[in-house]
Design an enzyme around this catalytic site. Structure first.
Site, short mmCIF file in Angstrom:
data_model
loop_
_atom_site.label_atom_id
_atom_site.label_comp_id
_atom_site.label_asym_id
_atom_site.label_seq_id
_atom_site.Cartn_x
_atom_site.Cartn_y
_atom_site.Cartn_z
N ARG A 1 0.86 -1.20 0.00
CA ARG A 1 0.00 0.00 0.00
C ARG A 1 0.88 1.23 0.00
O ARG A 1 1.21 1.77 1.06
CB ARG A 1 -0.91 -0.03 1.23
N ASP B 1 2.30 5.01 -0.30
CA ASP B 1 1.82 6.32 0.14
C ASP B 1 1.64 7.29 -1.02
O ASP B 1 2.11 7.04 -2.13
CB ASP B 1 2.83 6.94 1.11
N ARG C 1 11.63 4.95 3.79
CA ARG C 1 11.94 6.39 3.75
C ARG C 1 12.67 6.85 5.01
O ARG C 1 13.54 7.72 4.96
CB ARG C 1 10.67 7.19 3.52
#
Lengths: 254, 254
Positions: A51, A53, A199
């Site tokens: 999923r 972002d 990230r």
């Protein structure tokens, strides 16, 4: 109702992310609505292996889709690409899914690439696809520091505050940093990742690459399990979902 | 008034092309207006080595710019990148121009790359950067046919109706076609090109790649000098200006 697997490419820039949200258009909504003409006029149900972002791209996202019609996977691919225009979402290939297969729960490996544009001038052609870092980064130092994160650990230090996973134990199989001309690429692979884990790892490694933190710092953060101490969460636009692996390979038609 | 050389990258998608036009925003206008704060508030005069059409990109366009202020080339680059935001135009480097140097008239070599996405599914991440051809192309046949165009010839068969060049004699130094995964790249180099020459050559070679025309066809067209008979003008969005060469190399600061 037959289930199909889709191999999907998208430019994440205009979307709120993979997942449907009231706040804007998602990749999921584009695909589900594109499937309506093949599904008795109703949006089809989908689930993705990852999923992503808002702003995150995909070259090889894998999606499951349940469609009322039984049809050749090539026709499904072409129909979805026709009805999803002009959104930057493209079904590269489709396959009939194996019995009991789930794009998300059957997945045993996920791969991402993170791109940093490391030069003085801002990006023009690569705008929206890279994190622009103007100060020179030492890619070799970033790579050396990254190796301390490999293996099975509690990755609480690198998870998002909003991460919903029950526990933070994950096994990191690959975290490679290498320079390619003006760009630095971070390649990573694991069975699964926590929300924002990639990230946050990249943002932390960048501190090492800038010389602001020692090579040992990412591992120390990991051991400390305190997510408030990690480096910045690197911007979404540099991240691309590359692939999802399954125990039985999917038989893509194309 | 000092003259500078600029090495410029741009995404051609939102522009009417390099050249200023009343019909919309050009790359030239963006740069000239970005320079105004360094030029007593007036837009600066520029000229480019290659006047790219609407939709054509650049990784290494070379531009001359005359600025009232004498300043370090790095400062000029940074100021132009600051004042040209948020347009997808980026000055990669700047240099003080040699005496009597012209970006256009001193240029002795220009290079372009044309990208074809050769797969069934439409582009998502590469939308606006490639010509999408769904039918499989034979890159080796295209390369073989291309070699018949090398050398000094009258390229009337491959010029645009609106081409303003006085004569159509040009020397083609390189025209290479190679497959890179799902893409086919055409690399070409000459002292100068006629208007639409690269895109007309690519459109013609594609006919060979599709098997609709024999390997000898592009050369036969060349010899016939009739521009109404060539293949389609390949779309602008696949084309990128790569470099401009000069007798004395420019001393880029970066």
């Amino acid at each position: 109702m037959p289930r199909y697997a889709l191999l999907v490419e998208y430019d994440g820039t205009p979307f709120v992310g993979w997942q449907r949200q009231a706040s804007g258009l998602s990749v999921q909504q584009v695909l589900e609505e594109a499937a309506a003409p093949l599904n008795a006029g109703r949006p089809a149900a989908t689930m993705a292996s990852g999923r992503t972002d808002a702003g995150v791209h995909a070259e090889g996202q894998v999606v499951q889709i349940d469609i009322a019609l039984e049809l050749h996977p090539d026709r499904l691919r072409d129909a979805l690409n026709f009805h999803s225009r002009p959104h930057p979402v493209s079904v590269l290939a489709a396959a009939l899914a194996p019995p009991d297969w789930s794009a998300r729960f059957s997945c045993i490996g996920r791969g991402y690439r993170y791109r940093i544009l490391n030069r003085r001038a801002r990006p023009a052609l690569m705008a929206g696809r890279v994190w622009h870092v103007q100060t020179p980064l030492d890619a070799e130092a970033m790579h050396a520091a990254a190796q301390g994160l490999l293996g099975r650990h509690d990755f609480s230090a690198f998870r998002a505050a909003a991460c919903q996973a029950k526990d933070a134990m994950r096994t990191l199989d690959r975290l490679e940093v290498r320079r390619q001309g003006e760009e630095i690429h971070v390649l990573t692979e694991a069975r699964s990742f926590l929300h924002h884990q990639v990230r946050n790892m990249v943002g932390t490694l960048a501190q090492v690459g800038l010389g602001r933190r020692p090579l040992s710092w990412p591992r120390e953060l990991l051991d400390g399990r305190d997510r408030r101490k990690a480096g910045q969460n690197a911007p979404a636009e540099g991240l691309t979902f590359l692939f999802a692996r399954y125990p039985q390979p999917l038989r893509w038609q194309d």
